[in-house]
Each structure stands twice: as C-alpha cells, then as structure tokens.
Enzyme design. Structure first.
Site, mmCIF file in Angstrom:
data_model
loop_
_atom_site.group_PDB
_atom_site.id
_atom_site.type_symbol
_atom_site.label_atom_id
_atom_site.label_comp_id
_atom_site.label_asym_id
_atom_site.label_seq_id
_atom_site.Cartn_x
_atom_site.Cartn_y
_atom_site.Cartn_z
ATOM 1 N N ARG A 46 0.849 -1.195 0.000
ATOM 2 C CA ARG A 46 0.000 0.000 0.000
ATOM 3 C C ARG A 46 0.882 1.242 0.000
ATOM 4 N NH1 ARG A 46 -2.294 3.660 3.630
ATOM 5 N NH2 ARG A 46 -4.452 4.271 3.145
ATOM 6 N N SER A 117 -13.021 -3.549 1.307
ATOM 7 C CA SER A 117 -13.321 -2.907 2.588
ATOM 8 C C SER A 117 -14.823 -2.664 2.685
ATOM 9 C CB SER A 117 -12.599 -1.566 2.705
ATOM 10 O OG SER A 117 -11.204 -1.750 2.719
ATOM 11 N N LYS A 146 -4.282 5.997 8.349
ATOM 12 C CA LYS A 146 -5.031 6.400 7.159
ATOM 13 C C LYS A 146 -5.637 7.784 7.377
ATOM 14 C CE LYS A 146 -6.331 1.841 5.393
ATOM 15 N NZ LYS A 146 -7.468 1.008 4.906
#
Length: 222
Positions: A46, A117, A146
């Site tokens: 990521r 998600s 995040k």
C-alpha cells in the site's frame, strides 16, 4: 487458476501485514523480511500518503517486496492499483468503497484474490455478491495511519455479519495491536490486519510473532 478456497483464505488472513515506504522506520524490504520471520501470513503493498513513491520508484519497490513474498510463499496483494497488480501478476488486490466497483475489478483480475473494505451490512452484501474473497472491516479502533479513515466501527459489524451467517472470511483492521487483538477474533474475525503494530515496532520479528500467537490462541477458543 482457480478461485481460492475459503479455508485457505481464512488461514492467509491470520496476520495480514500492510506496508508502504511511508510507514517504515527501517527499509520496507528489511521490515517485511523480519515480519515474515515472525509469522505474518499475507502481505499488502500500500503505497499511499505524503511523499509516497510514484512511477518507476513505486514499481521497483513493489517488485522488491513481491520477490520477498515469493521466496517465503506469502501471497502478495496490491492496494487499489489494479494496473500495477496485473503488470506484476500479483496474487490479488484490495479495494475500498471509493475505488472501482468490486464486480468490475473481479472481471479485470479473473480468479486472483479480491479483498473489499466494508463498513456496514449493505456494503458487505454487495461485496459478497460481486465476488469478494474476503472483507476488511474497520477501523476497529482509532488509527492515525489512514488520513481518510472512516469513523471507528468497533467489533459490532464483525459480530453482526457472523450472527447473520455470513461465511465469507473477515479481517479486522485499524488500530490493532497484540493487546487488543483478542476481542476482534472472539467477535468472529479470521484474522487481523496491521501496519504500524509491526512496521514501527522495535523488533518486527517479535511484534509479528506476538500478534500471530495472540490470533492463534483466541481462534482456538471459537
């Protein structure tokens, strides 16, 4: 290539490690190698956030981390970037609710692993119908990793999906560390997903090992 079996997916989700260059104190390759030694079972690349790598630099890091995963037979998942995943022949992708629809992504990637998600029952149902192999649920606890994180969910959605007989593999994410893993597994998650609990630890090996032991201990109680 056939779709992954549910039991195998559950095993892969035990300790799901997510990492990019912006999440590390030491080099990503070093951290990933140590984490695998400690017992992580799945890896997601990521590369997001301020000062994240782009273009050739991103591709180079992705290839380096994928090679480490291949050596240790750990599935390599790419976050969001479907084109990169296909170019690398990654083992799968993980998408959020703001990315392309899961059904569209499923067509693009064929039988590769597809993680989605979900933050509520409706999103969970839609992801299952679109062909997701697992759901990422959270944030379970407060997290600063995040910048666009949704409101804290707690373990309620995990418990709700299990109560409604959802059999799809589930992984909890957001603010999880060894000290608060037990409730996530007890609620019905197959595993936990972490970033800084491993990448910012003094020892990635020890952190991963403790997480794995905690997951296995509490899984045996279910």
């Amino acid at each position: 290539m056939e779709r992954i079996e549910i039991d195998q997916m559950r095993n892969y989700l035990r300790v799901y490690f997510i990492l990019g260059s912006t999440n590390c104190i030491n080099s990503p390759a070093e951290v990933l190698t140590e984490a695998i030694k400690g017992g992580v079972t799945l890896f997601q690349f990521r590369e997001k956030g301020n000062s994240c790598l782009q273009g050739e630099s991103k591709l180079k890091l992705a290839k380096q981390l994928q090679a480490i995963c291949k050596t240790h037979q750990i599935p390599f998942i790419v976050n969001d970037d479907i084109e990169l995943a296909l170019a690398l022949n990654a083992d799968g992708v993980h998408i959020g609710q703001d990315d392309e629809p899961a059904a569209v992504v499923r067509k693009k990637i064929g039988n590769k692993i597809l993680g989605v998600s979900a933050h509520n029952l409706i999103e969970a149902k839609e992801a299952v119908e679109a062909g997701a192999d697992y759901l990422g649920l959270g944030p379970i606890y407060p997290t600063s990793t995040k910048e666009d994180a949704k409101a804290v969910q707690g373990i309620q959605l995990i418990a709700e999906l299990r109560a409604k007989k959802f059999t799809i593999p589930l992984v909890g994410i957001g603010g999880i560390h060894a000290g608060n893993t037990a409730p996530v597994i007890e609620a019905g998650a197959d595993g936990i997903s972490v970033i800084t609990a491993i990448s910012h630890a003094d020892s990635s090996v020890s952190a991963a090992k403790e997480l794995r032991q905690t997951v296995e201990l509490n899984s045996s109680k279910n």
